[in-house]
Motif scaffolding. Sequence first.
Motif, PDB file in Angstrom:
ATOM      1  N   VAL A 159       1.106  -1.094   0.088  1.00  0.00           N
ATOM      2  CA  VAL A 159      -0.099  -0.121   0.000  1.00  0.00           C
ATOM      3  C   VAL A 159       1.006   1.114   0.033  1.00  0.00           C
ATOM      4  O   VAL A 159       1.958   1.483   0.917  1.00  0.00           O
ATOM      5  CB  VAL A 159      -0.789  -0.097   1.315  1.00  0.00           C
ATOM      6  CG1 VAL A 159      -1.701   1.207   1.321  1.00  0.00           C
ATOM      7  CG2 VAL A 159      -1.831  -1.088   1.198  1.00  0.00           C
ATOM      8  N   ASN A 160       0.654   2.200  -0.950  1.00  0.00           N
ATOM      9  CA  ASN A 160       1.689   3.281  -1.225  1.00  0.00           C
ATOM     10  C   ASN A 160       0.866   4.466  -0.361  1.00  0.00           C
ATOM     11  O   ASN A 160      -0.137   4.834  -0.963  1.00  0.00           O
ATOM     12  CB  ASN A 160       2.013   3.608  -2.538  1.00  0.00           C
ATOM     13  CG  ASN A 160       2.473   2.414  -3.173  1.00  0.00           C
ATOM     14  OD1 ASN A 160       3.188   1.433  -2.325  1.00  0.00           O
ATOM     15  ND2 ASN A 160       2.504   2.252  -4.516  1.00  0.00           N
ATOM     16  N   ILE A 161       1.602   5.553   0.228  1.00  0.00           N
ATOM     17  CA  ILE A 161       1.142   6.504   0.669  1.00  0.00           C
ATOM     18  C   ILE A 161       1.793   7.682   0.449  1.00  0.00           C
ATOM     19  O   ILE A 161       3.059   7.697   0.652  1.00  0.00           O
ATOM     20  CB  ILE A 161       0.851   6.370   2.373  1.00  0.00           C
ATOM     21  CG1 ILE A 161       0.129   5.028   2.643  1.00  0.00           C
ATOM     22  CG2 ILE A 161       0.267   7.743   2.965  1.00  0.00           C
ATOM     23  CD1 ILE A 161       0.483   4.753   3.970  1.00  0.00           C
ATOM     24  N   GLY A 162       1.128   8.565  -0.377  1.00  0.00           N
ATOM     25  CA  GLY A 162       2.205   9.861  -1.001  1.00  0.00           C
ATOM     26  C   GLY A 162       1.463  10.408  -2.069  1.00  0.00           C
ATOM     27  O   GLY A 162       0.129  10.434  -1.760  1.00  0.00           O
ATOM     28  N   ALA A 163       2.136  10.943  -2.914  1.00  0.00           N
ATOM     29  CA  ALA A 163       1.748  11.769  -4.148  1.00  0.00           C
ATOM     30  C   ALA A 163       0.839  10.838  -4.822  1.00  0.00           C
ATOM     31  O   ALA A 163      -0.370  11.166  -5.512  1.00  0.00           O
ATOM     32  CB  ALA A 163       2.597  12.506  -4.851  1.00  0.00           C
ATOM     33  N   ASP A 164       1.358   9.456  -5.010  1.00  0.00           N
ATOM     34  CA  ASP A 164       0.538   8.427  -5.686  1.00  0.00           C
ATOM     35  C   ASP A 164      -0.134   7.551  -4.898  1.00  0.00           C
ATOM     36  O   ASP A 164       0.685   6.574  -4.365  1.00  0.00           O
ATOM     37  CB  ASP A 164       1.135   7.812  -6.805  1.00  0.00           C
ATOM     38  CG  ASP A 164       1.722   8.723  -8.240  1.00  0.00           C
ATOM     39  OD1 ASP A 164       0.925   9.354  -8.593  1.00  0.00           O
ATOM     40  OD2 ASP A 164       2.637   8.228  -8.687  1.00  0.00           O
ATOM     41  N   MET A 165      -1.321   7.842  -4.302  1.00  0.00           N
ATOM     42  CA  MET A 165      -1.857   6.998  -3.684  1.00  0.00           C
ATOM     43  C   MET A 165      -2.175   5.737  -4.106  1.00  0.00           C
ATOM     44  O   MET A 165      -3.048   5.797  -5.187  1.00  0.00           O
ATOM     45  CB  MET A 165      -3.061   7.504  -2.771  1.00  0.00           C
ATOM     46  CG  MET A 165      -2.747   8.478  -2.003  1.00  0.00           C
ATOM     47  SD  MET A 165      -1.960   8.293  -0.458  1.00  0.00           S
ATOM     48  CE  MET A 165      -3.253   7.634   0.425  1.00  0.00           C
TER      49      MET A 165
END
Length: 152
Positions: free
Chosen positions: A31-37
């Motif tokens: 799961v990616n959290i940042g500018a590209d969720m």
Amino acid sequence: MKKWLAILALALPVACLTPAHAQDYNTAVSVNIGADMGFSFKHFVGEHGAFEAQFGYNIPCDGVMLSAVYQYHVPLAQGFNFYAGGGLNIGALHLGRPHENADFAIGIDPTIGFEYKFNTAPIALAVDYKPNINFTVHSQWSVAEFKVRYTF
């Protein structure tokens, strides 16, 4: 920048004293959290090399992006790796503009980051910097992400 240099200065002596392997797992979903969720899938193709495919909603540009990158991992300490590489991105940006079409985006994604794989759990944490250098619409230079990976 000084913070990253300090981390490297502390990690390199430990890497020389600790036997480490670049690959602590074979495959991971994250799961990616940042500018590209969004989500990503990572798979090692050798001792140091891995491919990562990512799909996410790009918050600053109101769009969806798909990227595929190759990463070369360098062990710094047991479970702690530095990685660098690059790949391609494709997507549609500015989806929420009224009365206008979305912008098609395609470009390259250079990537650098750090990853820590917990020895006692199938979890890895990563932080990376992956700017979207697009050949079509504007590029994004401030794309950093925090990733929580489930490894197997």
